[in-house]
Design a protein around this motif. Structure first.
Motif, mmCIF file in Angstrom:
data_model
loop_
_atom_site.group_PDB
_atom_site.id
_atom_site.type_symbol
_atom_site.label_atom_id
_atom_site.label_comp_id
_atom_site.label_asym_id
_atom_site.label_seq_id
_atom_site.Cartn_x
_atom_site.Cartn_y
_atom_site.Cartn_z
ATOM 1 N N GLY A 231 50.089 -40.707 -16.210
ATOM 2 C CA GLY A 231 48.666 -40.432 -16.031
ATOM 3 C C GLY A 231 48.002 -41.538 -15.243
ATOM 4 N N CYS A 232 47.194 -41.151 -14.269
ATOM 5 C CA CYS A 232 46.504 -42.134 -13.424
ATOM 6 C C CYS A 232 45.174 -41.540 -12.986
ATOM 7 C CB CYS A 232 47.354 -42.486 -12.206
ATOM 8 S SG CYS A 232 46.657 -43.850 -11.249
ATOM 9 N N ASN A 233 44.178 -42.410 -12.838
ATOM 10 C CA ASN A 233 42.869 -41.961 -12.369
ATOM 11 C C ASN A 233 42.764 -41.998 -10.852
ATOM 12 O OD1 ASN A 233 43.071 -44.797 -12.583
ATOM 13 N ND2 ASN A 233 40.863 -45.021 -12.537
ATOM 14 N N LEU A 234 43.827 -42.484 -10.171
ATOM 15 C CA LEU A 234 43.846 -42.522 -8.704
ATOM 16 C C LEU A 234 44.946 -41.584 -8.182
ATOM 17 C CD1 LEU A 234 43.351 -46.350 -8.041
ATOM 18 C CD2 LEU A 234 41.621 -44.568 -8.291
ATOM 19 N N ARG A 235 44.934 -41.351 -6.874
ATOM 20 C CA ARG A 235 45.949 -40.497 -6.242
ATOM 21 C C ARG A 235 46.332 -41.114 -4.894
ATOM 22 N NH1 ARG A 235 45.706 -38.887 -10.596
ATOM 23 N NH2 ARG A 235 45.518 -36.765 -11.410
ATOM 24 N N CYS A 236 46.995 -42.261 -4.951
ATOM 25 C CA CYS A 236 47.370 -42.935 -3.703
ATOM 26 C C CYS A 236 48.290 -42.022 -2.888
ATOM 27 C CB CYS A 236 48.075 -44.246 -4.006
ATOM 28 S SG CYS A 236 47.050 -45.393 -4.948
ATOM 29 N N VAL A 237 48.035 -41.974 -1.594
ATOM 30 C CA VAL A 237 48.803 -41.058 -0.750
ATOM 31 C C VAL A 237 50.273 -41.460 -0.701
ATOM 32 C CG1 VAL A 237 48.275 -42.296 1.398
ATOM 33 C CG2 VAL A 237 48.784 -39.854 1.469
ATOM 34 N N TRP A 238 50.549 -42.758 -0.835
ATOM 35 C CA TRP A 238 51.928 -43.241 -0.768
ATOM 36 C C TRP A 238 52.486 -43.555 -2.157
ATOM 37 C CZ3 TRP A 238 50.772 -47.534 -3.219
ATOM 38 C CH2 TRP A 238 49.617 -48.234 -2.879
ATOM 39 N N CYS A 239 51.848 -43.056 -3.211
ATOM 40 C CA CYS A 239 52.279 -43.373 -4.584
ATOM 41 C C CYS A 239 53.796 -43.185 -4.730
ATOM 42 C CB CYS A 239 51.550 -42.474 -5.576
ATOM 43 S SG CYS A 239 52.041 -42.813 -7.289
ATOM 44 N N ASP A 240 54.466 -44.238 -5.219
ATOM 45 C CA ASP A 240 55.930 -44.147 -5.362
ATOM 46 C C ASP A 240 56.339 -43.666 -6.754
ATOM 47 O OD1 ASP A 240 55.205 -46.426 -6.675
ATOM 48 O OD2 ASP A 240 56.672 -47.738 -5.716
ATOM 49 N N THR A 241 55.344 -43.365 -7.605
ATOM 50 C CA THR A 241 55.651 -42.753 -8.904
ATOM 51 C C THR A 241 54.761 -41.517 -9.089
ATOM 52 O OG1 THR A 241 54.072 -44.235 -9.996
ATOM 53 C CG2 THR A 241 56.398 -44.907 -10.007
ATOM 54 N N PRO A 242 54.914 -40.517 -8.220
ATOM 55 C CA PRO A 242 54.037 -39.334 -8.322
ATOM 56 C C PRO A 242 54.184 -38.605 -9.650
ATOM 57 C CG PRO A 242 55.856 -38.949 -6.775
ATOM 58 C CD PRO A 242 55.880 -40.405 -7.104
ATOM 59 N N TYR A 243 55.289 -38.837 -10.342
ATOM 60 C CA TYR A 243 55.499 -38.216 -11.657
ATOM 61 C C TYR A 243 54.615 -38.856 -12.731
ATOM 62 C CZ TYR A 243 58.753 -42.147 -11.448
ATOM 63 O OH TYR A 243 59.311 -43.405 -11.250
ATOM 64 N N THR A 244 53.806 -39.863 -12.339
ATOM 65 C CA THR A 244 52.816 -40.435 -13.257
ATOM 66 C C THR A 244 51.387 -40.209 -12.766
ATOM 67 O OG1 THR A 244 52.645 -42.582 -12.174
ATOM 68 C CG2 THR A 244 54.415 -42.328 -13.794
ATOM 69 N N SER A 245 51.236 -39.610 -11.591
ATOM 70 C CA SER A 245 49.886 -39.489 -11.030
ATOM 71 C C SER A 245 49.628 -38.073 -10.507
ATOM 72 C CB SER A 245 49.691 -40.517 -9.914
ATOM 73 O OG SER A 245 50.684 -40.363 -8.906
ATOM 74 N N TRP A 246 50.255 -37.714 -9.391
ATOM 75 C CA TRP A 246 50.017 -36.399 -8.794
ATOM 76 C C TRP A 246 50.518 -35.285 -9.717
ATOM 77 C CZ3 TRP A 246 47.322 -35.507 -4.310
ATOM 78 C CH2 TRP A 246 47.022 -36.641 -3.542
ATOM 79 N N GLY B 187 52.662 -48.070 -14.838
ATOM 80 C CA GLY B 187 52.261 -46.664 -14.851
ATOM 81 C C GLY B 187 52.668 -45.965 -13.581
ATOM 82 N N GLY B 188 51.814 -44.982 -13.211
ATOM 83 C CA GLY B 188 50.510 -44.616 -13.743
ATOM 84 C C GLY B 188 49.544 -45.787 -13.909
ATOM 85 N N GLU B 189 48.538 -45.520 -14.718
ATOM 86 C CA GLU B 189 47.538 -46.546 -15.026
ATOM 87 C C GLU B 189 47.588 -46.798 -16.530
ATOM 88 O OE1 GLU B 189 45.737 -49.252 -15.479
ATOM 89 O OE2 GLU B 189 45.248 -48.859 -13.381
ATOM 90 N N PRO C 98 44.747 -54.065 -6.471
ATOM 91 C CA PRO C 98 43.617 -53.291 -5.938
ATOM 92 C C PRO C 98 44.108 -52.407 -4.796
ATOM 93 C CG PRO C 98 43.123 -55.661 -6.019
ATOM 94 C CD PRO C 98 44.587 -55.504 -6.240
ATOM 95 N N LYS C 99 43.605 -51.209 -4.761
ATOM 96 C CA LYS C 99 44.060 -50.259 -3.743
ATOM 97 C C LYS C 99 43.161 -50.312 -2.516
ATOM 98 C CE LYS C 99 47.550 -48.965 -6.135
ATOM 99 N NZ LYS C 99 47.780 -50.214 -6.875
ATOM 100 N N LEU C 100 43.808 -50.393 -1.348
ATOM 101 C CA LEU C 100 43.095 -50.492 -0.075
ATOM 102 C C LEU C 100 42.800 -49.092 0.462
ATOM 103 C CD1 LEU C 100 45.337 -53.224 1.596
ATOM 104 C CD2 LEU C 100 43.186 -53.574 0.348
#
Ligand code: SF4
Length: 225
Positions: free
Chosen positions: A28-43, A72-74, A116-118
């Motif tokens: 679970g994450c409150n962000l959705r980074c386009v390059w997230c390397d753990t999409p199974y915790t976010s997207w 995480g995730g977050e 911090p996410k850019l």
């Protein structure tokens, strides 16, 4: 609490690079980074319920590994995180929490690893763009985490043009250079190698720490490593 995975490995990033560590990855994450390397915790968050007792039992199965990394995730979204950190500390372990620094709660922690996410993280053209952009920059949360804990500020760098934005963030947060860690974005060794060359030079010029992504170099882009 819902976890996506637990595994024993080495810390692949930051000030504790190379230290044998137990990883507890929340989902679970409150962000959705386009390059997230753990999409199974976010997207597409997935995971299973673990009790605190089961987590501690798993940790105690590795008496030789002192370091525990909650990632995480977050992880700051996890309601039971404070209690979990107190229990892990009571078991005599060192705790790193890896967070994007956009939400917070009272925890026990030896190294707050804040990333911090850019603007390079923005999922342009997706339905999640608004949510991501409105949530990713929370300087008041970052400042409280920096005041409250031993910390590192870890930035994921894609292009040399990201450096100006990073410097702006560091200036705004008044963070000393020795707390800053830059690492290349990428999940393939050849991409990391190319970006590492100019990024290491940028670190030398500015007094920042360079970090590879050691787990990717050692094991490739795989889960549970
Ligand atoms: S903050 Fe971390 S887990 Fe969340 S979307 Fe970004 S990279 Fe993925």
């Amino acid at each position: 609490m819902r976890l996506s995975e637990v595994f024993a490995s080495i810390q692949g990033e930051g000030m504790l690079l190379g230290v044998p560590s137990l990883f507890i990855r929340t989902t679970g994450c409150n962000l959705r980074c386009v390059w997230c390397d753990t999409p199974y915790t976010s997207w597409l968050p997935e995971g299973e319920e673990w009790s605190q007792e089961r987590i501690l039992e798993w940790v105690e199965g590795f008496p030789q590994v002192r370091h525990v990394v909650i990632t995480g995730g977050e992880p700051m979204l996890l309601p039971a995180l404070g209690a979990l950190t107190r229990a892990i500390h009571a078991a005599g372990r060192h705790i790193t929490i890896e967070t994007a620094g956009t939400v917070e709660q009272a925890v026990e922690c030896d190294l707050m690893s804040i990333s911090p996410k850019l603007s390079n993280s923005a999922p342009v053209g997706t339905a999640e763009f608004g949510m991501h952009e409105s949530g990713r920059w929370r300087p008041e949360v970052l400042r409280r985490l920096m005041r409250g804990y031993e910390y590192q500020l870890k930035f994921v760098v894609q292009e040399a043009s990201d450096l100006a934005e990073i410097e702006g963030v560091i200036r705004e947060l008044e963070a000393p250079a020795e707390r800053v860690v830059l690492m290349p974005e990428g999940t393939r060794a050849e991409v990391l190698a190319e970006r590492s060359v100019w990024l290491a030079e940028a670190c030398k010029e500015r007094g920042y720490r360079f970090s590879p992504r050691l787990h990717v170099l050692l094991y490739g882009d795989r889960r549970g490593v």
